[in-house]
Design an enzyme around this catalytic site. Structure first.
Site, PDB file in Angstrom:
ATOM      1  N   SER A   1      21.185 140.046 -14.617  1.00 60.00           N
ATOM      2  CA  SER A   1      21.126 141.110 -14.703  1.00 60.00           C
ATOM      3  C   SER A   1      22.201 141.972 -14.204  1.00 60.00           C
ATOM      4  CB  SER A   1      20.215 141.316 -14.910  1.00 60.00           C
ATOM      5  OG  SER A   1      19.849 142.659 -15.920  1.00 60.00           O
TER       6      SER A   1
ATOM      7  N   CYS B   1      -1.672 150.105 -14.188  1.00 58.93           N
ATOM      8  CA  CYS B   1      -2.963 150.246 -14.963  1.00 58.93           C
ATOM      9  C   CYS B   1      -2.869 150.221 -16.587  1.00 58.93           C
ATOM     10  CB  CYS B   1      -3.227 151.710 -14.635  1.00 58.93           C
ATOM     11  SG  CYS B   1      -4.711 152.479 -15.152  1.00 58.93           S
TER      12      CYS B   1
HETATM   13  C1  LIG Z   1      13.264 137.849 -13.672  1.00 50.41           C
HETATM   14  C2  LIG Z   1      13.027 138.357 -14.179  1.00 50.41           C
HETATM   15  N1  LIG Z   1      13.993 138.580 -15.527  1.00 50.41           N
HETATM   16  C3  LIG Z   1      13.939 138.869 -16.223  1.00 50.41           C
HETATM   17  C4  LIG Z   1      14.384 140.529 -15.816  1.00 50.41           C
HETATM   18  C5  LIG Z   1      14.840 141.596 -17.566  1.00 50.41           C
HETATM   19  O1  LIG Z   1      15.836 142.317 -16.923  1.00 50.41           O
HETATM   20  P1  LIG Z   1      16.703 143.382 -18.124  1.00 50.41           P
HETATM   21  O2  LIG Z   1      15.344 144.469 -17.307  1.00 50.41           O
HETATM   22  O3  LIG Z   1      18.511 143.458 -17.366  1.00 50.41           O
HETATM   23  O4  LIG Z   1      15.898 143.026 -19.142  1.00 50.41           O
HETATM   24  C6  LIG Z   1      13.626 140.989 -14.675  1.00 50.41           C
HETATM   25  C7  LIG Z   1      13.599 142.465 -14.441  1.00 50.41           C
HETATM   26  O5  LIG Z   1      12.970 142.549 -13.358  1.00 50.41           O
HETATM   27  C8  LIG Z   1      13.407 139.813 -14.056  1.00 50.41           C
HETATM   28  O6  LIG Z   1      13.260 140.200 -12.458  1.00 50.41           O
END
Ligand SMILES: Cc1ncc(COP(=O)(O)O)c(C=O)c1O
Length: 410
Positions: free
Chosen positions: A211, A336
């Site tokens: 991402s 929460c």
């Molecule tokens: C390990 C992990 N997987 C998936 C995601 C999801 O990514 P996105 O926010 O780009 O959808 C995150 C986001 O915090 C993440 O830390």
């Protein structure tokens, strides 16, 4: 002027100047639809494919396909972020021909909800899912993995690095075990890419999610790397973009920003991460001086910028709000919901007692942070933890009253 320190880089990162500059023309002058046949459309398509090749190179995704050292582009699928990439990998593979009718998935208890909830949704459709335990540092149990793999296992999906405690998993070993059982291996590398070396060929990765906004690219755009020959069912039906797997007009500027940020992150990786690790070590040393504080995650196999703690007799949400008042952005695993504080599934999986898991703090540093920032964070956290404890019903005579705490949290 009031100090502002951003220490939540695992949540998102500030857009890099390089990525911003790379995106601009595709937001203004070259706004053509990449599927259109005229010049600004063709230019957009070409730029998208260049971005794909850049991402492929950064991951060592494929062998060069010609003498110009171009990489096979078909393996990089742009998505609307990490969650969409995870959904496409898991749903798309289990519903696709590659699963060959096998119904079993192996994952871990500390995955991101984009993976966990996708698996839970598939369980409702009749698939079987094993959620592997992790040890106190958050590493998956390889012996348990071996025991759980069977002829019915189609997919093993284990994150490369955890978003709350930064623990890095033994990816290559996990991939080998999955392959030996005839299964494919997917890794959610959303927190890992741009923060540690990733080589999909060397690590034996069949599918990988990433991402852009976790490595100073724009939010809302990601990639699923799919090894050639791994067949997936589409996630979004429509105009057939992204090899028909994720239909919809491409986010040209976003994809180009992703590639630019990734190239920048990967090229300077060792130097930048060496710097970030030093800052993190300083931060950990300072925060650990606060009494009744525990460090969470693996002290060695961890992301360079992730510092995670739990403080006894502290509620995470109160801590975050007070830190915010002092200009420090961090995060907590406690959320929460419906009037009760739910401790994070990750902290529960590493075996922290309920009442302690409530007091979690994650501080994640980036290359834009300085030693001065770190010293300010240490000073502020120390002060805020002291103030909150002084007001706490579970803090007595300079120490936590655990009986009161467990009564409070039930
Ligand atoms: C390990 C992990 N997987 C998936 C995601 C999801 O990514 P996105 O926010 O780009 O959808 C995150 C986001 O915090 C993440 O830390």
């Amino acid at each position: 002027m009031k100090k502002f320190v951003y220490a939540d880089n695992a949540a998102t990162t500030p857009l890099s100047e390089t990525a911003f500059e790379a995106m601009k023309p595709w937001l203004t002058e070259y706004y053509g639809n990449p599927s259109s046949l005229y010049r600004i459309g063709r230019a957009a398509k070409e730029a998208l494919n260049e971005a794909r090749a850049t991402v492929g190179k950064c991951l060592n995704a494929a062998m060069p396909v010609n003498e110009a050292n171009d990489y096979a582009p078909g393996e990089i699928i742009f998505t609307a972020g990490g969650s969409q990439a995870d959904n496409l990998a898991i749903r798309g593979f289990m519903h696709g021909p590659g699963a060959k009718g096998r119904k079993h998935i192996v994952t871990s208890k500390i995955e991101h909800h984009a993976v966990l909830y996708t698996c839970e949704a598939l369980e409702k459709e009749g698939f079987r899912v094993t959620y592997l335990d992790v040890d106190k540092q958050g590493r998956v149990d390889l012996e348990q993995l071996k025991r759980e793999l069977s002829e019915d296992t189609a997919l093993v999906t284990i994150m490369a690095a955890n978003n709350e405690i930064g623990t890095i998993q033994p990816i290559r070993e996990i991939a080998e075990l999955a392959h030996a059982a005839g299964a494919k291996f997917h890794t959610d590398a959303v927190q890992a890419v741009g923060h540690m070396h990733i080589d999909v060929q060397e690590m034996g990765i069949d599918m990988l999610s990433l991402s852009a906004h976790k490595f100073r690219g724009p939010r809302g755009v990601g990639v699923l790397y799919v090894k050639k020959g791994v067949a997936l069912e589409p996630l979004v039906y429509g105009g057939g973009q992204e090899r028909g797997l994720v239909s919809g007009t491409e986010n040209t500027a976003g994809c180009i920003g992703l590639a630019a940020a990734m190239k920048e992150a990967v090229e300077g990786l060792d130097e930048k991460m060496g710097y970030v690790k030093k800052l993190t070590d300083r931060l950990v040393e300072g925060v650990m001086k606060i009494p009744y504080t525990h460090y969470t995650g693996d002290p060695v196999n961890r992301l360079p910028g992730t510092a995670s703690f739990v403080f006894e007799a502290i509620e995470g949400e109160g801590l975050i709000l007070r830190l915010d008042l002092a200009g420090v952005c961090g995060s907590t695993g406690s959320a929460c919901s419906t009037g009760s504080l739910d401790p994070s599934h990750v902290l529960m999986a590493i075996g922290l007692p309920h009442e302690i898991a409530h007091g979690s703090l994650r501080l994640t540093l980036g290359e834009q942070n300085t030693e001065e920032d770190v010293d300010y964070i240490i000073e502020t956290v120390t002060q805020v933890v002291g103030t909150l404890r002084a007001m706490s019903p579970v803090w007595e005579d300079g120490r936590p009253n655990l009986t009161a705490a467990s009564n409070l949290h039930g």
